[in-house]
Design an enzyme around this catalytic site. Structure first.
Site, PDB file in Angstrom:
ATOM      1  N   LEU A 151       1.977  -3.269   5.476  1.00 32.36           N
ATOM      2  CA  LEU A 151       0.920  -3.578   6.437  1.00 32.36           C
ATOM      3  C   LEU A 151       1.434  -3.397   7.872  1.00 32.36           C
ATOM      4  CD1 LEU A 151      -1.753  -6.254   6.208  1.00 32.36           C
ATOM      5  CD2 LEU A 151      -0.475  -6.101   8.326  1.00 32.36           C
ATOM      6  N   TYR A 152       2.692  -3.772   8.113  1.00 34.30           N
ATOM      7  CA  TYR A 152       3.281  -3.560   9.432  1.00 34.30           C
ATOM      8  C   TYR A 152       3.204  -2.084   9.816  1.00 34.30           C
ATOM      9  CZ  TYR A 152       6.873  -2.838  12.978  1.00 34.30           C
ATOM     10  OH  TYR A 152       7.542  -2.449  14.110  1.00 34.30           O
ATOM     11  N   ALA A 153       3.602  -1.214   8.902  1.00 35.53           N
ATOM     12  CA  ALA A 153       3.555   0.225   9.173  1.00 35.53           C
ATOM     13  C   ALA A 153       2.126   0.687   9.446  1.00 35.53           C
ATOM     14  CB  ALA A 153       4.138   0.993   8.000  1.00 35.53           C
ATOM     15  N   THR A 155      -0.259  -1.041  10.777  1.00 33.63           N
ATOM     16  CA  THR A 155      -0.689  -1.444  12.130  1.00 33.63           C
ATOM     17  C   THR A 155      -0.076  -0.534  13.187  1.00 33.63           C
ATOM     18  OG1 THR A 155       1.095  -3.090  12.440  1.00 33.63           O
ATOM     19  CG2 THR A 155      -0.971  -3.851  11.440  1.00 33.63           C
TER      20      THR A 155
END
Length: 348
Positions: A151-153, A155
């Protein structure tokens, strides 16, 4: 240059703010000093920034009133947007924090930038994580980045798409910087190398993640570890080479730029730990474990040819020299039990 640095109490923002100030630039910081990792380390950075003449406004980038006041306070030539919720694995526990800081925060910053006259140029932190499940190495800025593994990637990929939109519609000069595993003094304690140093110092086992190779056997993670001083040189070069924002009468606009800032020489985590052991003067208790399904990728390797050609970027710090600098800082920061609460921190 007059630069607004969001995330100035963070690792990269701290070092870049000091470097900019030493070059004679005007610098104002903005940071919400959140408690994702111990705020005492962020406070130590802020004290150092104050001693160098860099003031930080404590506020969230999503606070539009404060951001508006800050942008109106100075005629900023550049905005260096580094504020973000960091960490890959924590996103599995608190996804909302990433949407708030990384996506909504990016939109808020850009909306206030385009309402600023003259419109400053923008440089922002993307991440090597956008390459996701890409199997072509080394990773090039021209590679398709449609398969994020976390999910970080996702965003950070969203930030790049949003940036492209503001460049296209408003003519904002925007540069995205894809950082590759940055390490060094005053670093982030949620990063593996910092956790390793804490655990080695305390005589506790360290976990080294392994994935699977093509034959189904164990394959160790490898990273393009990049020293903070080299990354800062690339950031400053990107600021110095940025075009001015604004569309020309014929409709022409500044180019939307994307650069890898890596070290171009990946090493396995075991090799990295070996160098860390050398400088700490203490052996690690190693435990090799399967990589958790939280979005980490097994390998990163930066193609830096574009940054070298257009920014003059050339990483110069060897892993041995970089970790020596980190360990010297680490030993001083935690000498005689000082700041011991930070050493107890366990990344989420």
């Amino acid at each position: 240059m007059v630069v607004l640095v969001t995330g100035s109490a963070g690792f990269v923002g701290f070092h870049t703010s000091i470097a900019l100030r030493e070059l004679g630039a005007g610098v104002l910081g903005l940071d919400n000093v959140n408690d994702y990792y111990p705020t005492s380390l962020k406070r130590a950075r802020l004290r150092e920034l104050d001693s160098k003449g860099v003031h930080t406004v404590e506020a969230d980038v999503n606070d539009r009133n404060v951001l508006r006041d800050v942008l109106d306070a100075c005629k900023f030539t550049h905005v260096l947007h580094l504020a973000a919720q960091a960490g890959v694995r924590y996103a599995a526990k608190n996804p909302g924090a990433y949407v708030h800081s990384n996506v909504a925060g990016m939109v808020n910053v850009m909306e206030e930038v385009v309402r600023t006259s003259p419109t400053p140029s923008v440089v922002f932190a993307s991440s090597s994580s956008v390459y996701g499940l890409n199997t072509k190495v080394p990773f090039s800025e021209d590679d398709v980045t449609d398969t994020p593994a976390s999910l970080y990637a996702a965003t950070k990929k969203a930030d790049e798409l949003l940036a492209h939109t503001y460049n296209h519609i408003h003519g904002v000069a925007i540069t995205a910087l894809r950082f590759f595993t940055v390490y060094g003094a005053f670093g982030r304690p949620d990063m593996a190398y910092f956790s390793f140093a804490n655990q080695i110092a305390k005589g506790e086992p360290i976990k080294i993640f392994q994935g699977e190779d093509d034959a189904g056997g164990a394959k160790e993670l490898a990273r393009d570890f990049t020293f903070i001083g080299d990354v800062v040189s690339g950031i400053i070069a990107s600021l110095e080479t940025s075009e001015a924002s604004g569309k020309k009468p014929d409709g022409a606009k500044p180019k939307f730029r994307v650069y890898n800032l890596g070290n171009k020489t990946p090493v396995t985590v075991s090799e990295f730990v070996g160098v860390l052991e050398k400088h700490l003067g203490k052996k690690a208790i190693r435990e090799y474990v399967p990589m958790p399904k939280t979005g980490d990728v097994p390998f990163t390797h930066a193609d830096i040819s574009r940054a070298r050609r257009e920014l003059g970027y050339e990483p110069k710090t060897s892993l041995d020299d970089g970790l020596k600098i980190f360990v010297e800082w680490y030993k001083g920061h935690y000498k005689n039990g000082a700041n011991s609460a930070e050493q107890q921190y366990i990344p989420a």
